[in-house]
Design a protein around this motif. Structure first.
Motif, PDB file in Angstrom:
ATOM      1  N   ALA A  31       0.822  -1.214   0.000  1.00  0.00           N
ATOM      2  CA  ALA A  31       0.000   0.000   0.000  1.00  0.00           C
ATOM      3  C   ALA A  31       0.853   1.261   0.000  1.00  0.00           C
ATOM      4  O   ALA A  31       0.326   2.362  -0.126  1.00  0.00           O
ATOM      5  N   GLY A  32       2.161   1.093   0.139  1.00  0.00           N
ATOM      6  CA  GLY A  32       3.032   2.260   0.195  1.00  0.00           C
ATOM      7  C   GLY A  32       2.941   2.993   1.517  1.00  0.00           C
ATOM      8  O   GLY A  32       3.229   4.191   1.591  1.00  0.00           O
ATOM      9  N   ASN A  33       2.556   2.291   2.574  1.00  0.00           N
ATOM     10  CA  ASN A  33       2.496   2.923   3.896  1.00  0.00           C
ATOM     11  C   ASN A  33       3.900   3.087   4.457  1.00  0.00           C
ATOM     12  O   ASN A  33       4.769   2.248   4.243  1.00  0.00           O
ATOM     13  N   ARG A  34       4.094   4.154   5.184  1.00  0.00           N
ATOM     14  CA  ARG A  34       5.397   4.442   5.761  1.00  0.00           C
ATOM     15  C   ARG A  34       5.755   3.467   6.879  1.00  0.00           C
ATOM     16  O   ARG A  34       6.915   3.106   7.058  1.00  0.00           O
ATOM     17  N   ASN A  35       4.752   3.052   7.670  1.00  0.00           N
ATOM     18  CA  ASN A  35       4.991   2.191   8.832  1.00  0.00           C
ATOM     19  C   ASN A  35       4.037   1.006   8.853  1.00  0.00           C
ATOM     20  O   ASN A  35       2.930   1.090   8.350  1.00  0.00           O
ATOM     21  N   LEU A  38      -0.296  -1.038  14.228  1.00  0.00           N
ATOM     22  CA  LEU A  38      -1.050  -2.028  14.980  1.00  0.00           C
ATOM     23  C   LEU A  38      -2.259  -2.527  14.184  1.00  0.00           C
ATOM     24  O   LEU A  38      -2.578  -3.723  14.196  1.00  0.00           O
ATOM     25  N   ALA A  39      -2.931  -1.657  13.471  1.00  0.00           N
ATOM     26  CA  ALA A  39      -4.101  -2.050  12.676  1.00  0.00           C
ATOM     27  C   ALA A  39      -3.716  -3.054  11.596  1.00  0.00           C
ATOM     28  O   ALA A  39      -4.480  -3.987  11.312  1.00  0.00           O
ATOM     29  N   HIS A  40      -2.542  -2.886  10.965  1.00  0.00           N
ATOM     30  CA  HIS A  40      -2.089  -3.847   9.960  1.00  0.00           C
ATOM     31  C   HIS A  40      -2.001  -5.248  10.571  1.00  0.00           C
ATOM     32  O   HIS A  40      -2.416  -6.233   9.965  1.00  0.00           O
ATOM     33  N   TRP A  41      -1.426  -5.336  11.759  1.00  0.00           N
ATOM     34  CA  TRP A  41      -1.235  -6.626  12.425  1.00  0.00           C
ATOM     35  C   TRP A  41      -2.581  -7.203  12.859  1.00  0.00           C
ATOM     36  O   TRP A  41      -2.860  -8.380  12.640  1.00  0.00           O
ATOM     37  N   LEU A  42      -3.429  -6.365  13.457  1.00  0.00           N
ATOM     38  CA  LEU A  42      -4.720  -6.835  13.966  1.00  0.00           C
ATOM     39  C   LEU A  42      -5.601  -7.409  12.872  1.00  0.00           C
ATOM     40  O   LEU A  42      -6.281  -8.421  13.092  1.00  0.00           O
ATOM     41  N   VAL A  43      -5.616  -6.802  11.708  1.00  0.00           N
ATOM     42  CA  VAL A  43      -6.493  -7.286  10.643  1.00  0.00           C
ATOM     43  C   VAL A  43      -6.138  -8.717  10.271  1.00  0.00           C
ATOM     44  O   VAL A  43      -7.018  -9.535  10.000  1.00  0.00           O
ATOM     45  N   HIS A  44      -4.859  -9.054  10.303  1.00  0.00           N
ATOM     46  CA  HIS A  44      -4.444 -10.411   9.943  1.00  0.00           C
ATOM     47  C   HIS A  44      -4.645 -11.391  11.096  1.00  0.00           C
ATOM     48  O   HIS A  44      -5.002 -12.541  10.868  1.00  0.00           O
ATOM     49  N   VAL A  45      -4.443 -10.947  12.324  1.00  0.00           N
ATOM     50  CA  VAL A  45      -4.685 -11.823  13.477  1.00  0.00           C
ATOM     51  C   VAL A  45      -6.167 -12.176  13.560  1.00  0.00           C
ATOM     52  O   VAL A  45      -6.527 -13.333  13.801  1.00  0.00           O
ATOM     53  N   MET A  68     -13.806  -5.119  12.100  1.00  0.00           N
ATOM     54  CA  MET A  68     -13.009  -5.217  10.870  1.00  0.00           C
ATOM     55  C   MET A  68     -13.176  -3.971   9.997  1.00  0.00           C
ATOM     56  O   MET A  68     -12.203  -3.513   9.389  1.00  0.00           O
ATOM     57  N   MET A  69     -14.387  -3.417   9.942  1.00  0.00           N
ATOM     58  CA  MET A  69     -14.582  -2.183   9.170  1.00  0.00           C
ATOM     59  C   MET A  69     -13.758  -1.049   9.772  1.00  0.00           C
ATOM     60  O   MET A  69     -13.127  -0.277   9.041  1.00  0.00           O
ATOM     61  N   ASP A  70     -13.761  -0.932  11.098  1.00  0.00           N
ATOM     62  CA  ASP A  70     -12.984   0.118  11.763  1.00  0.00           C
ATOM     63  C   ASP A  70     -11.486  -0.059  11.517  1.00  0.00           C
ATOM     64  O   ASP A  70     -10.773   0.914  11.245  1.00  0.00           O
ATOM     65  N   ILE A  71     -11.009  -1.292  11.625  1.00  0.00           N
ATOM     66  CA  ILE A  71      -9.582  -1.556  11.407  1.00  0.00           C
ATOM     67  C   ILE A  71      -9.200  -1.233   9.968  1.00  0.00           C
ATOM     68  O   ILE A  71      -8.186  -0.580   9.717  1.00  0.00           O
ATOM     69  N   ILE A  75      -6.561   1.582   8.514  1.00  0.00           N
ATOM     70  CA  ILE A  75      -5.499   1.282   7.546  1.00  0.00           C
ATOM     71  C   ILE A  75      -5.633   2.187   6.323  1.00  0.00           C
ATOM     72  O   ILE A  75      -4.634   2.698   5.806  1.00  0.00           O
ATOM     73  N   GLY A  76      -6.864   2.418   5.878  1.00  0.00           N
ATOM     74  CA  GLY A  76      -7.097   3.279   4.724  1.00  0.00           C
ATOM     75  C   GLY A  76      -6.672   4.722   4.958  1.00  0.00           C
ATOM     76  O   GLY A  76      -6.391   5.454   4.008  1.00  0.00           O
ATOM     77  N   GLY A  77      -6.581   5.122   6.213  1.00  0.00           N
ATOM     78  CA  GLY A  77      -6.187   6.490   6.538  1.00  0.00           C
ATOM     79  C   GLY A  77      -4.687   6.705   6.686  1.00  0.00           C
ATOM     80  O   GLY A  77      -4.245   7.840   6.873  1.00  0.00           O
TER      81      GLY A  77
END
Length: 195
Positions: A31-35, A38-45, A68-71, A75-77
């Protein structure tokens, strides 16, 4: 001065947490995110229905769809179009560190389970705030109930029989035959940068 690096801490994660971190890194990079946040990790867990965190969400009756929508909205932000390899955010590093502290000192384990990371985050004012900023659904969780009833809440978790990805541990542990091969697999090498 020598310091404990991310690879050392990530090696203490079990397969569920480690693979989620690896997928989070790939997602952030794609996604080209800089970092890696926590949300990236949580969505997969949370995609793993038998992870400690998923079972905890079900126990406290979190609305999984809203969660999941909130996470995904969080991530989208995140900032996009970074061209370099993403760094692991301080929030993720702090969550993993707290997870290791709780894994060893409170739960008496040699692996960091996703539930240990969750307990450590809920016990930290900053990390608790970070979780609740991702989704208000986390307000439904009680860390006191979780730490008092974790054996019941995490019963049936696939994390129960796992080991740290770095292969460390205290003596041999009986692992069901179908998981023995997975336990012997060495973690993939990941190049992380701490910000």
């Amino acid at each position: 001065m020598a310091d404990i690096n991310l690879e050392a801490v990530a090696g203490k994660l079990n397969r569920v947490g480690y693979e989620a971190l690896f997928k989070a890194l790939r997602q952030a990079k794609g996604a080209g995110n800089r970092n890696v946040e926590l949300a990236h990790w949580l969505v997969h867990v949370l995609q793993d229905e038998r992870s400690d965190i998923a079972l905890t969400a079900d126990n406290f009756r979190l609305d999984r769809n809203k969660l999941m929508m909130d996470i995904n909205a969080a991530i989208g932000g995140f900032r996009k179009n970074e061209t370099e390899m993403p760094s692991v955010s301080n929030t993720v590093m702090d969550a993993l560190d707290r997870g290791w502290h709780y894994a060893t000192l409170f739960f008496g384990e040699t692996q960091i389970r996703t539930g240990h990371v969750l307990v450590g985050a809920l016990q930290s004012r900053e990390l608790d705030r970070a979780l609740k900023n991702i989704s208000s659904e986390f307000n439904k969780m009680s860390v006191d109930v979780l730490t008092g009833e974790y054996r019941k809440i995490w019963a049936g978790s696939e994390e129960e029989t796992l080991r740290p990805m770095d292969g460390s541990g205290l003596g041999p542990r009986r692992v069901p035959h179908n998981q023995a091969a997975a336990q012997r697999a060495r973690p993939r090498s990941i190049a992380f940068r701490r910000i």
